[in-house]
Design a protein around this motif. Structure first.
Motif, PDB file in Angstrom:
ATOM      1  N   VAL A  29       0.790  -1.250   0.061  1.00 55.14           N
ATOM      2  CA  VAL A  29       0.071  -0.005  -0.116  1.00 55.14           C
ATOM      3  C   VAL A  29       0.816   1.277  -0.146  1.00 55.14           C
ATOM      4  O   VAL A  29       1.754   1.435   0.900  1.00 55.14           O
ATOM      5  CB  VAL A  29      -0.985   0.202   1.186  1.00 55.14           C
ATOM      6  N   PRO A  30       0.732   2.200  -1.076  1.00 54.61           N
ATOM      7  CA  PRO A  30       1.567   3.026  -1.093  1.00 54.61           C
ATOM      8  C   PRO A  30       1.547   4.143   0.113  1.00 54.61           C
ATOM      9  O   PRO A  30       0.374   4.284   0.622  1.00 54.61           O
ATOM     10  CB  PRO A  30       1.161   4.121  -2.338  1.00 54.61           C
ATOM     11  N   GLY A  31       2.559   4.860   0.802  1.00 54.95           N
ATOM     12  CA  GLY A  31       2.547   5.593   1.913  1.00 54.95           C
ATOM     13  C   GLY A  31       2.379   4.904   3.210  1.00 54.95           C
ATOM     14  O   GLY A  31       2.434   5.699   4.374  1.00 54.95           O
ATOM     15  N   ARG A  32       2.238   3.557   3.131  1.00 60.68           N
ATOM     16  CA  ARG A  32       2.488   2.957   4.600  1.00 60.68           C
ATOM     17  C   ARG A  32       3.719   1.938   4.663  1.00 60.68           C
ATOM     18  O   ARG A  32       4.020   1.364   3.556  1.00 60.68           O
ATOM     19  CB  ARG A  32       1.082   1.968   4.797  1.00 60.68           C
ATOM     20  N   SER A  33       4.055   1.765   5.798  1.00 62.06           N
ATOM     21  CA  SER A  33       5.261   0.878   6.088  1.00 62.06           C
ATOM     22  C   SER A  33       4.539  -0.590   5.984  1.00 62.06           C
ATOM     23  O   SER A  33       3.478  -0.962   6.096  1.00 62.06           O
ATOM     24  CB  SER A  33       5.622   0.947   7.790  1.00 62.06           C
ATOM     25  N   ALA A  34       5.724  -1.476   5.296  1.00 61.95           N
ATOM     26  CA  ALA A  34       5.147  -2.981   5.082  1.00 61.95           C
ATOM     27  C   ALA A  34       4.640  -3.663   6.452  1.00 61.95           C
ATOM     28  O   ALA A  34       3.795  -4.232   6.409  1.00 61.95           O
ATOM     29  CB  ALA A  34       6.325  -3.581   4.461  1.00 61.95           C
ATOM     30  N   SER A  35       5.527  -3.332   7.429  1.00 65.23           N
ATOM     31  CA  SER A  35       5.164  -4.060   8.757  1.00 65.23           C
ATOM     32  C   SER A  35       4.819  -2.972   9.556  1.00 65.23           C
ATOM     33  O   SER A  35       5.720  -2.095   9.972  1.00 65.23           O
ATOM     34  CB  SER A  35       6.499  -4.890   9.131  1.00 65.23           C
ATOM     35  N   ARG A  36       3.804  -3.026  10.459  1.00 64.64           N
ATOM     36  CA  ARG A  36       3.287  -2.218  11.293  1.00 64.64           C
ATOM     37  C   ARG A  36       3.448  -2.633  12.793  1.00 64.64           C
ATOM     38  O   ARG A  36       2.717  -2.975  13.433  1.00 64.64           O
ATOM     39  CB  ARG A  36       1.645  -1.900  11.248  1.00 64.64           C
ATOM     40  N   GLN A  37       4.789  -2.739  13.220  1.00 63.38           N
ATOM     41  CA  GLN A  37       5.171  -3.378  14.245  1.00 63.38           C
ATOM     42  C   GLN A  37       5.218  -2.107  15.254  1.00 63.38           C
ATOM     43  O   GLN A  37       5.444  -0.956  14.880  1.00 63.38           O
ATOM     44  CB  GLN A  37       6.608  -3.696  14.293  1.00 63.38           C
ATOM     45  N   PRO A  38       4.817  -2.282  16.673  1.00 61.84           N
ATOM     46  CA  PRO A  38       4.537  -1.232  17.562  1.00 61.84           C
ATOM     47  C   PRO A  38       6.093  -0.657  17.833  1.00 61.84           C
ATOM     48  O   PRO A  38       7.075  -1.603  17.770  1.00 61.84           O
ATOM     49  CB  PRO A  38       4.247  -1.808  18.938  1.00 61.84           C
ATOM     50  N   LEU A  39       6.273   0.471  18.112  1.00 58.99           N
ATOM     51  CA  LEU A  39       7.595   1.224  18.402  1.00 58.99           C
ATOM     52  C   LEU A  39       7.928   0.734  19.677  1.00 58.99           C
ATOM     53  O   LEU A  39       7.250   0.605  20.659  1.00 58.99           O
ATOM     54  CB  LEU A  39       7.406   2.661  18.267  1.00 58.99           C
ATOM     55  N   GLY A  40       9.252   0.664  19.746  1.00 56.93           N
ATOM     56  CA  GLY A  40       9.940   0.178  21.244  1.00 56.93           C
ATOM     57  C   GLY A  40      10.056   1.378  22.000  1.00 56.93           C
ATOM     58  O   GLY A  40       9.602   2.577  21.870  1.00 56.93           O
ATOM     59  N   ARG A  41      10.686   1.094  23.113  1.00 59.16           N
ATOM     60  CA  ARG A  41      10.889   2.140  24.171  1.00 59.16           C
ATOM     61  C   ARG A  41      11.949   3.089  23.684  1.00 59.16           C
ATOM     62  O   ARG A  41      12.868   2.665  23.099  1.00 59.16           O
ATOM     63  CB  ARG A  41      11.294   1.689  25.533  1.00 59.16           C
ATOM     64  N   PRO A  42      12.000   4.400  23.927  1.00 57.78           N
ATOM     65  CA  PRO A  42      13.025   5.374  23.488  1.00 57.78           C
ATOM     66  C   PRO A  42      14.133   5.081  24.450  1.00 57.78           C
ATOM     67  O   PRO A  42      14.205   4.591  25.445  1.00 57.78           O
ATOM     68  CB  PRO A  42      12.258   6.661  23.896  1.00 57.78           C
ATOM     69  N   ARG A  43      15.254   5.288  23.931  1.00 58.49           N
ATOM     70  CA  ARG A  43      16.619   5.510  24.400  1.00 58.49           C
ATOM     71  C   ARG A  43      16.586   6.314  25.531  1.00 58.49           C
ATOM     72  O   ARG A  43      15.881   7.357  25.836  1.00 58.49           O
ATOM     73  CB  ARG A  43      17.761   5.743  23.611  1.00 58.49           C
ATOM     74  N   VAL A  44      17.576   6.019  26.669  1.00 56.14           N
ATOM     75  CA  VAL A  44      17.605   6.753  27.799  1.00 56.14           C
ATOM     76  C   VAL A  44      17.892   8.264  27.546  1.00 56.14           C
ATOM     77  O   VAL A  44      17.649   9.192  27.944  1.00 56.14           O
ATOM     78  CB  VAL A  44      18.398   6.136  28.949  1.00 56.14           C
ATOM     79  N   SER A  45      18.954   8.397  26.361  1.00 55.24           N
ATOM     80  CA  SER A  45      19.491   9.696  26.207  1.00 55.24           C
ATOM     81  C   SER A  45      18.508  10.618  25.413  1.00 55.24           C
ATOM     82  O   SER A  45      18.357  11.795  25.791  1.00 55.24           O
ATOM     83  CB  SER A  45      20.585   9.383  25.321  1.00 55.24           C
ATOM     84  N   THR A  46      17.520   9.870  24.711  1.00 59.47           N
ATOM     85  CA  THR A  46      16.329  10.395  24.186  1.00 59.47           C
ATOM     86  C   THR A  46      15.407  11.193  25.184  1.00 59.47           C
ATOM     87  O   THR A  46      15.056  12.368  25.194  1.00 59.47           O
ATOM     88  CB  THR A  46      15.408   9.642  23.321  1.00 59.47           C
ATOM     89  N   VAL A  47      15.185  10.608  26.384  1.00 62.53           N
ATOM     90  CA  VAL A  47      14.159  10.941  27.319  1.00 62.53           C
ATOM     91  C   VAL A  47      15.022  11.938  28.158  1.00 62.53           C
ATOM     92  O   VAL A  47      14.364  13.032  28.535  1.00 62.53           O
ATOM     93  CB  VAL A  47      13.918   9.639  28.258  1.00 62.53           C
ATOM     94  N   VAL A  48      16.315  11.769  28.446  1.00 60.69           N
ATOM     95  CA  VAL A  48      16.902  12.809  28.928  1.00 60.69           C
ATOM     96  C   VAL A  48      17.011  14.189  28.344  1.00 60.69           C
ATOM     97  O   VAL A  48      16.859  15.287  28.786  1.00 60.69           O
ATOM     98  CB  VAL A  48      18.429  12.252  29.541  1.00 60.69           C
ATOM     99  N   LEU A  49      17.319  14.076  26.859  1.00 59.17           N
ATOM    100  CA  LEU A  49      17.239  15.230  26.200  1.00 59.17           C
ATOM    101  C   LEU A  49      15.932  16.034  26.119  1.00 59.17           C
ATOM    102  O   LEU A  49      15.953  17.251  26.266  1.00 59.17           O
ATOM    103  CB  LEU A  49      17.898  14.794  24.638  1.00 59.17           C
ATOM    104  N   MET A  50      14.718  15.105  26.102  1.00 59.74           N
ATOM    105  CA  MET A  50      13.558  15.861  26.013  1.00 59.74           C
ATOM    106  C   MET A  50      13.401  16.485  27.300  1.00 59.74           C
ATOM    107  O   MET A  50      12.715  17.685  27.337  1.00 59.74           O
ATOM    108  CB  MET A  50      12.668  14.659  25.561  1.00 59.74           C
ATOM    109  N   SER A  51      13.782  15.820  28.365  1.00 59.89           N
ATOM    110  CA  SER A  51      13.545  16.387  29.423  1.00 59.89           C
ATOM    111  C   SER A  51      14.229  17.605  29.781  1.00 59.89           C
ATOM    112  O   SER A  51      13.455  18.609  30.289  1.00 59.89           O
ATOM    113  CB  SER A  51      13.973  15.517  30.599  1.00 59.89           C
TER     114      SER A  51
END
Length: 58
Positions: free
Chosen positions: A20-42
């Motif tokens: 299907v155009p515009g969609r990912s072939a596999s709709r897997q749920p996203l995993g947990r964000p990295r600790v560094s990403t959470v710290v940076l966003m905070s």
């Protein structure tokens, strides 16, 4: 041998309808964000809150 500008006509029977155009072939749920990403966003959120509290005219 077909050239690069040759268009291949595919009958509906042989068409791959799973793509299907515009969609990912596999709709897997996203995993947990990295600790560094959470710290940076905070840090960004804390800096924004601090700026909104200490800015002149606010």
């Amino acid at each position: 041998m077909p050239s690069e500008s040759t268009i291949e006509i595919v009958s509906p029977d042989n068409a791959d309808l799973s793509v299907v155009p515009g969609r990912s072939a596999s709709r897997q749920p996203l995993g947990r964000p990295r600790v560094s990403t959470v710290v940076l966003m905070s840090v960004w959120v804390a800096a924004l809150v601090l700026y909104l509290q200490v800015r002149p005219g606010g």
